[in-house]
Design a protein around this motif. Structure first.
Motif, PDB file in Angstrom:
ATOM      1  N   PHE A  79     120.738 -43.447 -75.728  1.00  0.00           N
ATOM      2  CA  PHE A  79     119.399 -44.048 -75.581  1.00  0.00           C
ATOM      3  C   PHE A  79     118.336 -42.950 -75.526  1.00  0.00           C
ATOM      4  CE2 PHE A  79     116.800 -44.075 -71.640  1.00  0.00           C
ATOM      5  CZ  PHE A  79     115.641 -44.654 -72.140  1.00  0.00           C
ATOM      6  N   HIS A  83     115.181 -42.335 -78.309  1.00  0.00           N
ATOM      7  CA  HIS A  83     113.759 -42.251 -77.977  1.00  0.00           C
ATOM      8  C   HIS A  83     113.213 -40.829 -78.169  1.00  0.00           C
ATOM      9  CE1 HIS A  83     112.968 -46.255 -75.618  1.00  0.00           C
ATOM     10  NE2 HIS A  83     113.387 -46.437 -76.846  1.00  0.00           N
ATOM     11  N   MET A  87     109.911 -39.340 -80.409  1.00  0.00           N
ATOM     12  CA  MET A  87     108.873 -38.462 -79.851  1.00  0.00           C
ATOM     13  C   MET A  87     108.798 -37.138 -80.604  1.00  0.00           C
ATOM     14  SD  MET A  87     109.401 -39.143 -75.762  1.00  0.00           S
ATOM     15  CE  MET A  87     110.483 -40.504 -75.329  1.00  0.00           C
ATOM     16  N   SER A 139     120.147 -44.135 -61.244  1.00  0.00           N
ATOM     17  CA  SER A 139     118.704 -44.339 -61.429  1.00  0.00           C
ATOM     18  C   SER A 139     117.933 -43.048 -61.161  1.00  0.00           C
ATOM     19  CB  SER A 139     118.203 -45.456 -60.507  1.00  0.00           C
ATOM     20  OG  SER A 139     118.815 -46.678 -60.851  1.00  0.00           O
ATOM     21  N   ALA A 142     118.562 -40.836 -64.141  1.00  0.00           N
ATOM     22  CA  ALA A 142     117.853 -41.323 -65.328  1.00  0.00           C
ATOM     23  C   ALA A 142     116.371 -40.957 -65.260  1.00  0.00           C
ATOM     24  CB  ALA A 142     118.035 -42.834 -65.459  1.00  0.00           C
ATOM     25  N   ALA A 143     115.765 -41.128 -64.079  1.00  0.00           N
ATOM     26  CA  ALA A 143     114.349 -40.780 -63.930  1.00  0.00           C
ATOM     27  C   ALA A 143     114.161 -39.270 -64.122  1.00  0.00           C
ATOM     28  CB  ALA A 143     113.836 -41.223 -62.559  1.00  0.00           C
ATOM     29  N   CYS A 146     114.057 -38.370 -67.774  1.00  0.00           N
ATOM     30  CA  CYS A 146     112.731 -38.684 -68.335  1.00  0.00           C
ATOM     31  C   CYS A 146     111.711 -37.616 -67.922  1.00  0.00           C
ATOM     32  CB  CYS A 146     112.246 -40.056 -67.871  1.00  0.00           C
ATOM     33  SG  CYS A 146     113.214 -41.444 -68.498  1.00  0.00           S
ATOM     34  N   GLU A 147     111.771 -37.197 -66.664  1.00  0.00           N
ATOM     35  CA  GLU A 147     110.856 -36.147 -66.194  1.00  0.00           C
ATOM     36  C   GLU A 147     111.059 -34.862 -67.004  1.00  0.00           C
ATOM     37  OE1 GLU A 147     111.495 -35.715 -61.956  1.00  0.00           O
ATOM     38  OE2 GLU A 147     110.762 -37.744 -61.537  1.00  0.00           O
ATOM     39  N   GLN A 149     112.181 -34.547 -70.044  1.00  0.00           N
ATOM     40  CA  GLN A 149     111.634 -34.735 -71.387  1.00  0.00           C
ATOM     41  C   GLN A 149     110.101 -34.609 -71.371  1.00  0.00           C
ATOM     42  OE1 GLN A 149     112.551 -34.861 -74.401  1.00  0.00           O
ATOM     43  NE2 GLN A 149     111.092 -36.083 -75.558  1.00  0.00           N
ATOM     44  N   GLN A 150     109.462 -35.148 -70.318  1.00  0.00           N
ATOM     45  CA  GLN A 150     108.001 -35.055 -70.235  1.00  0.00           C
ATOM     46  C   GLN A 150     107.564 -33.605 -70.048  1.00  0.00           C
ATOM     47  OE1 GLN A 150     105.680 -37.708 -70.645  1.00  0.00           O
ATOM     48  NE2 GLN A 150     104.407 -35.876 -70.894  1.00  0.00           N
ATOM     49  N   TRP A 151     108.257 -32.845 -69.169  1.00  0.00           N
ATOM     50  CA  TRP A 151     107.927 -31.423 -69.003  1.00  0.00           C
ATOM     51  C   TRP A 151     108.093 -30.696 -70.341  1.00  0.00           C
ATOM     52  CZ3 TRP A 151     105.002 -30.457 -65.223  1.00  0.00           C
ATOM     53  CH2 TRP A 151     105.230 -30.919 -63.922  1.00  0.00           C
ATOM     54  N   MET A 153     107.784 -31.836 -73.335  1.00  0.00           N
ATOM     55  CA  MET A 153     106.632 -32.139 -74.199  1.00  0.00           C
ATOM     56  C   MET A 153     105.377 -31.417 -73.706  1.00  0.00           C
ATOM     57  SD  MET A 153     107.107 -36.094 -75.528  1.00  0.00           S
ATOM     58  CE  MET A 153     106.825 -36.929 -73.965  1.00  0.00           C
ATOM     59  N   ASN A 154     105.191 -31.394 -72.382  1.00  0.00           N
ATOM     60  CA  ASN A 154     104.027 -30.689 -71.830  1.00  0.00           C
ATOM     61  C   ASN A 154     104.043 -29.214 -72.228  1.00  0.00           C
ATOM     62  OD1 ASN A 154     103.347 -33.059 -70.574  1.00  0.00           O
ATOM     63  ND2 ASN A 154     103.629 -32.314 -68.483  1.00  0.00           N
TER      64      ASN A 154
ATOM     65  N   LEU B  32     103.810 -38.671 -66.773  1.00  0.00           N
ATOM     66  CA  LEU B  32     104.854 -39.691 -66.783  1.00  0.00           C
ATOM     67  C   LEU B  32     104.516 -40.841 -65.839  1.00  0.00           C
ATOM     68  CD1 LEU B  32     107.729 -40.252 -67.930  1.00  0.00           C
ATOM     69  CD2 LEU B  32     108.659 -39.094 -65.929  1.00  0.00           C
ATOM     70  N   ASN B 106     103.892 -41.166 -77.325  1.00  0.00           N
ATOM     71  CA  ASN B 106     105.069 -40.594 -76.672  1.00  0.00           C
ATOM     72  C   ASN B 106     105.062 -40.860 -75.174  1.00  0.00           C
ATOM     73  OD1 ASN B 106     105.897 -39.688 -79.105  1.00  0.00           O
ATOM     74  ND2 ASN B 106     105.591 -37.504 -78.706  1.00  0.00           N
TER      75      ASN B 106
END
Lengths: 329, 329
Positions: A79, A83, A87, A139, A142-143, A146-147, A149-151, A153-154, B32, B106
């Motif tokens: 998954f 995603h 991105m 959970s 999983a969070a 996601c964090e 992946q966001q870092w 991208m940042n 996020l 994104n």
């Protein structure tokens, strides 16, 4: 001579692949469920359920009975790939068209969403008394992914990234899921709490080592064995551990030359890769990175030594991890 | 005169809003988590946790204790909105910029993903003996909502859609989540299994009624009360219940005229809306739709009559539902 506990690697891989092919993913609408079957079928090392199964069979021998819930991690991992590929606008995954390329972006978003739901569904088959702790830890993990992946991208658009922040990013994006895989196997096998923690930490440490090794191989790998062109990270100015430490170390003319290549908008790719690799060589980045990688692997294996089970029970996990470490080096 | 059990609607709305503002969503990276706070803060009727709370307080009176897990449904619903808005390329949601417009696509994908994880996390606070059944039913419902969204996207490019398929699509996309909201409240309150099923079915029926009413108001609503320009669905050829039944009923010249407007690539919007509405009027589509809506609401209220609790306990739920039904009509 002691005999390793549980199944050997190849048997486990076969059992996991078989179980994946039997997963009740869903049928209709086909636009929603076909992409899930597709991404699960185009390969991948199945490293996560494998680590979970290896962790489990150090303590119990009915591994077949937990294979399906262990696949939650594989479904979740795929998954995130589905995603992430949207991105990153990635056209290929494992040499095949990505889901958003083969179908479209909306389908990749929605199929990914339902994969995350299915990952949770798979975990519901475990013993009721373990459900709360497993779902809580899943959970949290999983969070964190996601964090991470966001870092990541940042950091693409951020001028400078510290080594600490980079390591924390790859810990979240990659390492904690390997840690959770081993943790899940151990929880389901009723391993002692101390062992559960040791196995989680082992997973995180080898996860960090693997990711740093990926960074290293992108520059110093054998293109044929590595399966992709070397230098991709250099060409795209990706802030890997190698680039970040080079930026920290470089001074005077070397720093100038490095910044010249980083800010060049029009360049010959081969020339840039060669020049930046040369800078890395002069700064001792390769040896420096190898040292850090080794320290994570060493730390991981030290943790395994403290487990409550006899060495013979750890053997398959140790062998498998060493095999992963030695790939394409 | 009997006194209704539990809190009145306004008190519950206040408690739910307060609880939403206290949700531990997460802080860092802000890219996020800010979008999650944003979408939860820009309004919405909080209909789903409200229905869940109304269902709960028919059986138990410590509603505060379950408010947080009930918010899982609100977080899940807003996750679907965040991702649906990307897929629909919607610029506005509740009159405010959508997340993918205010930040980027994104961020909307990844924030949505972590919202789905948080929705599950919120459900983990319930009594351990209910965890398995609640998570199973939540996962089934979540997958159905994704299926409904996929059918909806499929129908956009499909030439013909049957009434049955359309009703099934809105059942999945909208109604089952209302059903689950009431079901969740009842499960947490230890309601009898028969009541749990009745409340779920009630939710599905009123959900179907609400969605069909939305379709109707888009054509026949009072623009000021409805909060948006009427005729949007007609202008965009959206295959609503009204259009589908008009296509089924229209014959001869009327059918020709309807097809003319559906295939027109260059038209005056006001003229098209007026002409198609006129066709609907001639075919009796309005009365026909109203009859269907009423049948769903009637069926819903009939189900409530069969609940094991005294009428006084159902009063607030009945009043609230009637209030929702009567909006902008």
């Amino acid at each position: 001579m002691s005999v390793a506990a549980g199944y050997d690697i190849q048997t486990l891989i076969n059992k996991i692949s078989e179980e994946i092919s039997l997963l009740p993913i869903g049928e209709s609408p086909s636009e929603l469920y076909e992409p899930i079957r597709y991404i699960l079928s185009i390969g991948g090392k199945k490293m996560r359920p494998l680590l979970a199964a290896l962790s489990y069979q150090m303590y119990k021998d009915n591994t077949e009975e937990v294979l399906r819930p262990l696949l939650a991690i594989e479904v979740f991992h795929n998954f995130t790939l589905m995603h992430d590929d949207i991105m990153d606008k990635a056209p290929l995954r494992r040499g095949k068209p990505t889901v958003h390329e083969k179908w479209n972006e909306n389908i990749a978003i929605l199929s990914g969403d339902v994969m995350l739901v299915r990952a949770y569904s798979l975990l519901l088959d475990i013993q009721p008394n373990k459900l709360s702790v497993v779902l809580k830890r899943f959970s949290e993990t999983a969070a964190q992914v996601c964090e991470g992946q966001q870092w990541d991208m940042n950091y693409e658009t951020q001028n400078t990234v510290s080594v600490e922040n980079y390591i924390e990013m790859i810990r979240l994006k990659t390492a904690v899921l390997l840690g959770f895989s081993l943790e899940l196997g151990a929880i389901l096998a009723d391993a002692p709490p101390k062992d559960i923690q040791l196995l989680y930490d082992f997973g995180v440490n080898i996860g960090l080592g693997f990711q740093l090794k990926d960074d290293l191989l992108d520059v110093y790998g054998d293109a044929q064995k590595f399966g992709k062109q070397v230098g991709g990270d250099i060409a795209s100015n990706k802030k890997t551990y190698l680039l970040i430490s080079a930026l920290n170390k470089a001074q005077g003319e070397t720093a100038q030359e490095l910044h010249h290549w980083l800010s060049a908008t029009c360049f010959d790719k081969i020339e840039k890769v060669k020049a930046v690799t040369h800078i890395y060589d002069n700064l001792g980045i390769k040896a420096n990175t190898e040292k850090l990688i080794q320290s994570y692997f060493d730390r991981g294996f030290q943790l395994l030594e403290k487990l409550s089970v006899p060495y013979s029970h750890k053997q398959t996990l140790i062998d498998f991890t060493k095999q992963l470490i030695d790939r394409e080096s």
